[in-house]
Scaffold this active site. Structure first.
Site, PDB file in Angstrom:
ATOM      1  N   THR A   1     -12.047  -3.846  15.489  1.00  0.00           N
ATOM      2  CA  THR A   1     -10.641  -3.033  15.035  1.00  0.00           C
ATOM      3  C   THR A   1     -10.364  -2.625  14.066  1.00  0.00           C
ATOM      4  O   THR A   1      -9.094  -2.011  13.729  1.00  0.00           O
ATOM      5  CB  THR A   1      -9.810  -4.086  15.691  1.00  0.00           C
ATOM      6  OG1 THR A   1      -9.242  -5.014  14.802  1.00  0.00           O
ATOM      7  CG2 THR A   1     -10.092  -4.841  17.012  1.00  0.00           C
TER       8      THR A   1
ATOM      9  N   LYS B   1      -9.246   8.584  12.296  1.00  0.00           N
ATOM     10  CA  LYS B   1      -9.733   7.861  13.395  1.00  0.00           C
ATOM     11  C   LYS B   1     -10.982   8.880  14.166  1.00  0.00           C
ATOM     12  O   LYS B   1     -11.780   8.295  14.810  1.00  0.00           O
ATOM     13  CB  LYS B   1      -8.394   7.490  14.573  1.00  0.00           C
ATOM     14  CG  LYS B   1      -7.531   6.628  14.074  1.00  0.00           C
ATOM     15  CD  LYS B   1      -8.071   5.424  13.697  1.00  0.00           C
ATOM     16  CE  LYS B   1      -8.605   4.589  14.798  1.00  0.00           C
ATOM     17  NZ  LYS B   1      -9.232   3.141  14.341  1.00  0.00           N
TER      18      LYS B   1
ATOM     19  N   ALA C   1      -5.906  -7.138  16.846  1.00  0.00           N
ATOM     20  CA  ALA C   1      -6.900  -8.094  16.785  1.00  0.00           C
ATOM     21  C   ALA C   1      -6.228  -9.594  16.965  1.00  0.00           C
ATOM     22  O   ALA C   1      -7.042 -10.316  17.708  1.00  0.00           O
ATOM     23  CB  ALA C   1      -7.730  -7.742  15.455  1.00  0.00           C
TER      24      ALA C   1
ATOM     25  N   TYR D   1      -4.244  10.288   9.196  1.00  0.00           N
ATOM     26  CA  TYR D   1      -4.237   9.082   9.862  1.00  0.00           C
ATOM     27  C   TYR D   1      -5.298   9.554  10.922  1.00  0.00           C
ATOM     28  O   TYR D   1      -6.522   9.148  11.586  1.00  0.00           O
ATOM     29  CB  TYR D   1      -3.515   8.382  10.140  1.00  0.00           C
ATOM     30  CG  TYR D   1      -3.783   7.402  11.252  1.00  0.00           C
ATOM     31  CD1 TYR D   1      -4.293   6.149  10.938  1.00  0.00           C
ATOM     32  CD2 TYR D   1      -3.273   7.456  12.638  1.00  0.00           C
ATOM     33  CE1 TYR D   1      -4.589   5.065  11.869  1.00  0.00           C
ATOM     34  CE2 TYR D   1      -3.455   6.571  13.594  1.00  0.00           C
ATOM     35  CZ  TYR D   1      -4.293   5.411  13.121  1.00  0.00           C
ATOM     36  OH  TYR D   1      -4.558   4.267  14.294  1.00  0.00           O
TER      37      TYR D   1
ATOM     38  N   VAL E   1       1.079   1.495  20.279  1.00  0.00           N
ATOM     39  CA  VAL E   1       1.144   0.112  20.546  1.00  0.00           C
ATOM     40  C   VAL E   1       2.255  -0.763  20.081  1.00  0.00           C
ATOM     41  O   VAL E   1       2.627  -0.633  18.865  1.00  0.00           O
ATOM     42  CB  VAL E   1      -0.199  -0.686  19.945  1.00  0.00           C
ATOM     43  CG1 VAL E   1      -0.433  -2.193  20.739  1.00  0.00           C
ATOM     44  CG2 VAL E   1      -1.600   0.208  20.215  1.00  0.00           C
TER      45      VAL E   1
ATOM     46  N   ALA F   1      -9.397  -9.396  11.935  1.00  0.00           N
ATOM     47  CA  ALA F   1      -8.624 -10.419  12.972  1.00  0.00           C
ATOM     48  C   ALA F   1      -7.176 -10.612  12.748  1.00  0.00           C
ATOM     49  O   ALA F   1      -6.423 -10.933  13.568  1.00  0.00           O
ATOM     50  CB  ALA F   1      -9.166 -11.730  12.951  1.00  0.00           C
TER      51      ALA F   1
ATOM     52  N   SER G   1      -9.273  -1.072  10.513  1.00  0.00           N
ATOM     53  CA  SER G   1      -9.132   0.293  10.096  1.00  0.00           C
ATOM     54  C   SER G   1      -7.900   0.340   9.669  1.00  0.00           C
ATOM     55  O   SER G   1      -7.073  -0.307   9.719  1.00  0.00           O
ATOM     56  CB  SER G   1      -9.294   1.317  11.122  1.00  0.00           C
ATOM     57  OG  SER G   1      -9.922   2.672  10.648  1.00  0.00           O
TER      58      SER G   1
HETATM   59  P1  NAP Z   1      -3.072  -3.571  11.756  1.00  0.00           P
HETATM   60  O1  NAP Z   1      -1.998  -4.590  11.840  1.00  0.00           O
HETATM   61  O2  NAP Z   1      -2.798  -2.640  10.316  1.00  0.00           O
HETATM   62  O3  NAP Z   1      -4.561  -3.957  11.421  1.00  0.00           O
HETATM   63  C1  NAP Z   1      -5.617  -3.364  10.747  1.00  0.00           C
HETATM   64  C2  NAP Z   1      -6.470  -4.306  10.141  1.00  0.00           C
HETATM   65  O4  NAP Z   1      -7.486  -3.574   9.621  1.00  0.00           O
HETATM   66  C3  NAP Z   1      -6.007  -5.396   9.389  1.00  0.00           C
HETATM   67  O5  NAP Z   1      -6.496  -6.582   9.854  1.00  0.00           O
HETATM   68  C4  NAP Z   1      -6.512  -4.854   8.127  1.00  0.00           C
HETATM   69  O6  NAP Z   1      -6.558  -6.068   7.234  1.00  0.00           O
HETATM   70  C5  NAP Z   1      -7.787  -4.514   8.606  1.00  0.00           C
HETATM   71  N1  NAP Z   1      -8.527  -3.525   7.544  1.00  0.00           N
HETATM   72  C6  NAP Z   1      -7.828  -2.472   6.808  1.00  0.00           C
HETATM   73  N2  NAP Z   1      -8.531  -1.937   5.887  1.00  0.00           N
HETATM   74  C7  NAP Z   1      -9.603  -2.839   5.767  1.00  0.00           C
HETATM   75  C8  NAP Z   1     -10.637  -2.907   4.967  1.00  0.00           C
HETATM   76  N3  NAP Z   1     -10.838  -2.084   3.914  1.00  0.00           N
HETATM   77  N4  NAP Z   1     -11.373  -3.698   5.205  1.00  0.00           N
HETATM   78  C9  NAP Z   1     -11.329  -4.829   6.239  1.00  0.00           C
HETATM   79  N5  NAP Z   1     -10.437  -4.708   6.783  1.00  0.00           N
HETATM   80  C10 NAP Z   1      -9.456  -3.763   6.786  1.00  0.00           C
HETATM   81  O7  NAP Z   1      -3.092  -2.372  12.668  1.00  0.00           O
HETATM   82  P2  NAP Z   1      -3.433  -2.325  14.388  1.00  0.00           P
HETATM   83  O8  NAP Z   1      -2.255  -1.553  14.990  1.00  0.00           O
HETATM   84  O9  NAP Z   1      -3.540  -3.832  14.819  1.00  0.00           O
HETATM   85  O10 NAP Z   1      -4.718  -1.414  14.291  1.00  0.00           O
HETATM   86  C11 NAP Z   1      -5.884  -2.176  14.525  1.00  0.00           C
HETATM   87  C12 NAP Z   1      -6.773  -0.746  15.189  1.00  0.00           C
HETATM   88  O11 NAP Z   1      -6.100  -0.234  16.262  1.00  0.00           O
HETATM   89  C13 NAP Z   1      -6.769   0.160  14.187  1.00  0.00           C
HETATM   90  O12 NAP Z   1      -8.237   0.783  14.204  1.00  0.00           O
HETATM   91  C14 NAP Z   1      -5.974   1.273  14.515  1.00  0.00           C
HETATM   92  O13 NAP Z   1      -6.286   2.437  14.070  1.00  0.00           O
HETATM   93  C15 NAP Z   1      -6.002   1.296  15.985  1.00  0.00           C
HETATM   94  N6  NAP Z   1      -4.749   1.901  16.691  1.00  0.00           N
HETATM   95  C16 NAP Z   1      -3.644   1.156  16.509  1.00  0.00           C
HETATM   96  C17 NAP Z   1      -2.704   1.657  17.364  1.00  0.00           C
HETATM   97  C18 NAP Z   1      -1.241   1.214  17.227  1.00  0.00           C
HETATM   98  O14 NAP Z   1      -0.178   1.770  17.565  1.00  0.00           O
HETATM   99  N7  NAP Z   1      -0.998   0.080  16.512  1.00  0.00           N
HETATM  100  C19 NAP Z   1      -2.692   2.599  18.125  1.00  0.00           C
HETATM  101  C20 NAP Z   1      -4.015   3.173  18.301  1.00  0.00           C
HETATM  102  C21 NAP Z   1      -5.195   2.577  17.555  1.00  0.00           C
HETATM  103  P3  NAP Z   1      -5.320  -6.660   6.363  1.00  0.00           P
HETATM  104  O15 NAP Z   1      -4.450  -7.375   7.325  1.00  0.00           O
HETATM  105  O16 NAP Z   1      -6.084  -7.513   5.334  1.00  0.00           O
HETATM  106  O17 NAP Z   1      -4.677  -5.454   5.872  1.00  0.00           O
END
Ligand code: NAP
Length: 347
Positions: free
Chosen positions: A81, A159, A17, A155, A187, A12, A83
Site C-alpha cells: 500500500t 499511480k 494500511a 499524483y 477513501v 502500515a 506510496s
Molecule cells: P497515507 O495515509 O498517506 O499512507 C501512505 C503510506 O505510504 C504511509 O504509510 C507512508 O509512510 C507511506 N510512504 C510514503 N512514502 C514512502 C516512502 N518513501 N517509503 C516508505 N513508505 C512511504 O495514504 P493512504 O490513503 O492510506 O494511501 C495508501 C495507498 O492507497 C496509496 O498507495 C494511495 O495512493 C492509495 N489510494 C488512496 C486513496 C485515498 O483516497 N486515500 C484512494 C486511492 C488509492 P509515512 O506514514 O511514514 O508517511
C-alpha cells in the site's frame, strides 16, 4: 489460501494500511508491517487488539533498494500500500513518481528473491483508471489513464506508472507469485492513527470554508474499512485476478453539502452559494488558477464532468458489499472532530 506465515503490509502507518493491519489481526493473522521510522513512533498500531502477540513493525523505505528483501522473506502474501498520497508537491518526479514506481519495482524484486511469496496485492487507484471523469462513459477495470503527466495531475500519473510497472514486472519476469490490484476512489472513514488523510481533508476543507461555493464536482466514495476488507478478500480468494475498481456510490458536491447540513453540521462554514451550473463552472475554472498548482489542475480537469463507474466485478468476484457512504461521511466528520482536525461546531 489461509496462511500461517506473517502477512507483509507495506506503509502500515497509512490511513488504509492501518485498517488492513487491524482487520488482519482480528482475523487471526500474524502481520509484518513496514514503517518509515522507529516502530515505537506508532503506538496506535502497537495498541491494536492482537498486536502484542502477532504484529511486528519493521523499518523500510521505498527509495532504498533492497530494503524489503529480508522483510518479505518467508511471507506468502505481500500487501503493498505504501506510496506518497499528497496533492501539492514541489517536485512531482522525486516526491511522487520515484517512490511510487521505484518502490513498487523494489518490492516486487524482493518478492521474487524471496521464493516464498505467492501473491502480491497492490493498492492502485481510480487515478490509474482515469485522469478525469467523462460524463458519457462508465469506467471499468478495462480503462487506463493515458492523460496524466508530471504537469497534469502528477499524483494520478504516479499511480498509473506504478501500476503499469507492476503489471510489466509480472509479464517480463513471470514470477511464481501473482498480482491482484485494488483501485479505490476517494477513501473516507474513521482513522486509526492521528494523521489527517488527504481524502478526509477534502471533507474537512468543505466544512471549513476552503471551497466557498458549491461546484459541479462529484466523487466516488468508499469507506476505508471496505477498502481494507477488499485487500484481504483479494488475498484470501484463490480465484481473485486482475484489477478491482473499489468504490461505492458517487455523490455530487451539492448532495454532500445537503447531507452535512441535514446531519446537523450547519454550524460549520459549508458553502451556501450554488455555482454548479455551466456559467459557474467557467468561473470556477478561472478561479482555480488562484489555488495551489495541483489542486487548481485537479479542479480544472474534473469540474463539470460526471463520474460513472461499474463496481460489479469486486462485488461479484470478491463478494464485497459496500457500506452506506452517507453513514461513513457522518462518521468521518465525527472522527475528525475527535482527533482535533475539525474544531467542535459553534452553536
Ligand atoms: P497515507 O495515509 O498517506 O499512507 C501512505 C503510506 O505510504 C504511509 O504509510 C507512508 O509512510 C507511506 N510512504 C510514503 N512514502 C514512502 C516512502 N518513501 N517509503 C516508505 N513508505 C512511504 O495514504 P493512504 O490513503 O492510506 O494511501 C495508501 C495507498 O492507497 C496509496 O498507495 C494511495 O495512493 C492509495 N489510494 C488512496 C486513496 C485515498 O483516497 N486515500 C484512494 C486511492 C488509492 P509515512 O506514514 O511514514 O508517511
Amino acid at each position: 489460501m489461509k496462511s500461517n506465515q506473517p502477512v507483509c503490509v507495506t506503509g502500515a502507518s497509512g490511513f488504509i494500511a492501518a485498517h488492513i493491519v487491524k482487520e488482519l489481526l482480528e482475523r487471526g493473522y500474524r502481520v509484518r508491517g513496514t514503517v518509515r521510522k522507529n516502530p515505537q513512533n506508532y503506538p496506535f498500531l502497537l495498541a491494536l487488539p492482537g498486536a502484542a502477540e502477532r504484529l511486528e513493525l519493521v523499518e523500510a523505505n521505498l527509495l532504498t533498494e533492497g530494503s524489503y528483501d529480508k522483510i518479505v522473506e518467508g511471507c506468502d502474501f505481500v500487501l503493498h500500500t505504501a506510496s506518497p498520497y499528497t496533492m501539492n508537491v514541489k517536485n512531482p518526479q522525486t516526491d511522487l513518481v520515484d517512490p511510487a514506481v521505484n518502490g513498487t519495482e523494489t518490492i516486487l524484486e524482493s518478492c521474487l528473491k524471496s521464493g516464498s511469496v505467492k501473491r502480491v496485492i497492490f493498492t492502485s487507484s481510480i487515478a490509474a483508471i482515469t485522469d478525469e471523469p467523462d460524463s458519457k462513459k462508465v469506467f471499468t477495470e478495462k480503462d487506463w489513464n493515458t492523460m496524466s503527466s508530471l504537469e497534469r495531475n502528477p499524483y494520478h500519473y504516479s499511480k498509473t506508472l506504478a501500476e503499469l510497472a507492476a503489471w510489466d514486472f509480472i509479464m517480463k519476469k513471470k514470477p511464481s507469485f501473482d498480482l491482484v490490484v485494488i483501485n479505490p476512489f476517494m477513501v473516507i472513514g474513521p482513522s486509526i492513527g492521528p494523521s489527517l488523510n488527504t481524502s478526509n481533508q477534502i471533507l474537512r476543507d468543505i466544512m471549513m470554508g476552503v471551497y466557498p461555493v458549491i461546484m459541479d464536482l462529484n466523487w466516488g466514495f468508499v469507506d476505508v474499512r471496505d477498502v481494507a476488507t477488499a485487500h484481504i478478500l483479494a488475498m484470501e480468494t484463490d480465484t481473485a485476478s486482475g484489477r478491482y475498481l473499489c468504490s461505492a456510490e458517487a455523490m455530487h458536491m451539492r448532495e454532500l453539502v445537503a447531507l452535512l447540513k441535514s446531519a446537523g453540521f450547519d454550524g460549520y462554514a459549508l458553502p451556501k452559494i450554488d455555482l454548479s451550473g455551466k456559467a459557474g463552472s467557467v468561473l470556477m475554472k478561472m478561479l482555480s488558477f488562484t489555488q495551489p498548482r495541483d489542486t487548481g489542475m485537479y479542479i480544472r480537469t474534473t469540474i463539470g464532468r460526471t463520474m460513472h463507474y461499474d463496481n460489479s466485478k469486486i462485488r461479484r468476484e470478491l463478494h464485497l458489499s459496500f457500506m452506506d457512504v452517507k453513514k461513513s461521511i457522518i462518521e468521518t466528520v465525527n472522527d475528525m472532530v475527535k482527533w482535533g482536525h475539525l474544531p467542535p461546531q459553534k452553536r
